[in-house]
Design an enzyme around this catalytic site. Structure first.
Site, PDB file in Angstrom:
ATOM      1  N   GLU A 124       0.845  -1.195   0.000  1.00 50.61           N
ATOM      2  CA  GLU A 124       0.000   0.000   0.000  1.00 50.61           C
ATOM      3  C   GLU A 124       0.885   1.252   0.000  1.00 50.61           C
ATOM      4  O   GLU A 124       1.970   1.260   0.587  1.00 50.61           O
ATOM      5  CB  GLU A 124      -0.889  -0.017   1.239  1.00 50.61           C
ATOM      6  N   LYS A 184     -10.094   0.879  -2.260  1.00 53.64           N
ATOM      7  CA  LYS A 184     -10.174   0.428  -0.866  1.00 53.64           C
ATOM      8  C   LYS A 184     -11.560   0.695  -0.286  1.00 53.64           C
ATOM      9  O   LYS A 184     -12.033   1.831  -0.264  1.00 53.64           O
ATOM     10  CB  LYS A 184      -9.097   1.145  -0.039  1.00 53.64           C
ATOM     11  N   CYS A 241      -5.075  -3.653   2.967  1.00 53.19           N
ATOM     12  CA  CYS A 241      -4.767  -3.345   4.365  1.00 53.19           C
ATOM     13  C   CYS A 241      -5.945  -3.566   5.319  1.00 53.19           C
ATOM     14  O   CYS A 241      -6.264  -4.703   5.651  1.00 53.19           O
ATOM     15  CB  CYS A 241      -4.217  -1.927   4.461  1.00 53.19           C
TER      16      CYS A 241
END
Length: 277
Positions: free
Chosen positions: A42, A114, A156
């Site tokens: 990321e 995301k 993440c």
């Protein structure tokens, strides 16, 4: 095929980050004619920086400087690449944190924004994280069909939401790539167990590529421990600290055997028809 995760220590210096990735790809250990999937972490090209800097580099309508730079690297080194995350403009004042999957000729095979934003308080030097101030949440799952299997994309904080991973499995995922920048505190507590849990639940290979160490003169510290988890939940490769490659070969026949011997997807009774009753 061979999987290669790159553990980075990215900063706000885009050109320095790009140069590091270029150098590492040039030195990538690989066998001739072996298919290669590279996963970057990321924020691989821009770690930190508030709204103004993210917007400065953000691309528009699937185009932009950072996207093209990473696509060029995939083509130059002839690797399939999950290109970490880069900022892409949203409809408001914020940006999406977007991951791209490029083919070995630089073609865009798919992308993912995301979904879950890290708005939490952590007992570290930063203390308060509010990703939603800068980033706009995504609205879709992504599973990309490739010559070596179906690849699901997550980023993440998404790892804490098993429903997303089940949705990817239902969409056919066999490999799930997770570019990440876990904090040292949360990483030490939860990183490995979450990766293993998601691999066991989905019976997929899970690829956690992380940032590591002190960033931007110590304003952030990340956990590292990039690792490749097989569908049985076994850690088959790991880099606890430092920078560089984490590599392993994967065997989708092993995954198929595990799924046949323990068909948990077919056994799962908590499905939509039951909820509707």
């Amino acid at each position: 095929m061979q999987i290669s995760l790159l553990q980075c220590q990215s900063s706000r210096d885009v050109q320095a980050n790009l140069a590091y990735i270029d150098t590492q790809l040039k030195q990538l250990p690989r066998q001739i004619n072996q298919a290669q999937l590279v996963v970057l972490p990321e924020c691989c090209l821009l770690f930190g920086g508030h709204e103004s800097q993210q917007l400065q580099y953000a691309g528009t309508e699937d185009d932009g400087e950072l996207k093209q730079a990473l696509a060029t690297l995939a083509q130059r080194y002839q690797v399939y690449m999950v290109a970490g995350t880069i900022p892409m403009r949203a409809d408001d004042h914020r940006v999406y944190s977007r991951s791209y999957l490029f083919s070995d000729n630089g073609e865009t095979l798919g992308s993912y924004d995301k979904l879950h934003l890290f708005d939490v308080d952590v007992a570290d030097g930063t203390k308060t994280y509010r990703e939603s101030d800068t980033f706009h949440p995504g609205s879709r799952i992504t599973v990309v069909d490739t010559p070596f299997g179906k690849v699901g994309l997550a980023i993440c904080y998404d790892i804490r939401f098993p429903d997303l991973f089940r949705a990817m499995r239902l969409a056919g995922a066999e490999i799930i790539a997770l570019p990440s920048a876990f904090t040292k505190v949360t990483g030490e507590a939860h990183w490995q167990v979450l990766l293993q849990a998601r691999a066991i639940e989905t019976q997929c290979y899970v690829l956690g590529a992380g940032q590591w160490g002190q960033h931007n003169q110590g304003s952030r510290e990340t956990w590292g421990h990039s690792m490749i988890i097989d569908p049985w939940g076994k850690v088959i490769a790991e880099l606890p600290e430092g920078l560089g490659w984490v590599q392993a070969e994967i065997d989708l026949q092993q995954m198929t055997k595990i799924r046949q011997q323990m068909p948990v997807l077919g056994h799962n009774r908590f499905i939509e028809p039951m909820l509707a009753k």
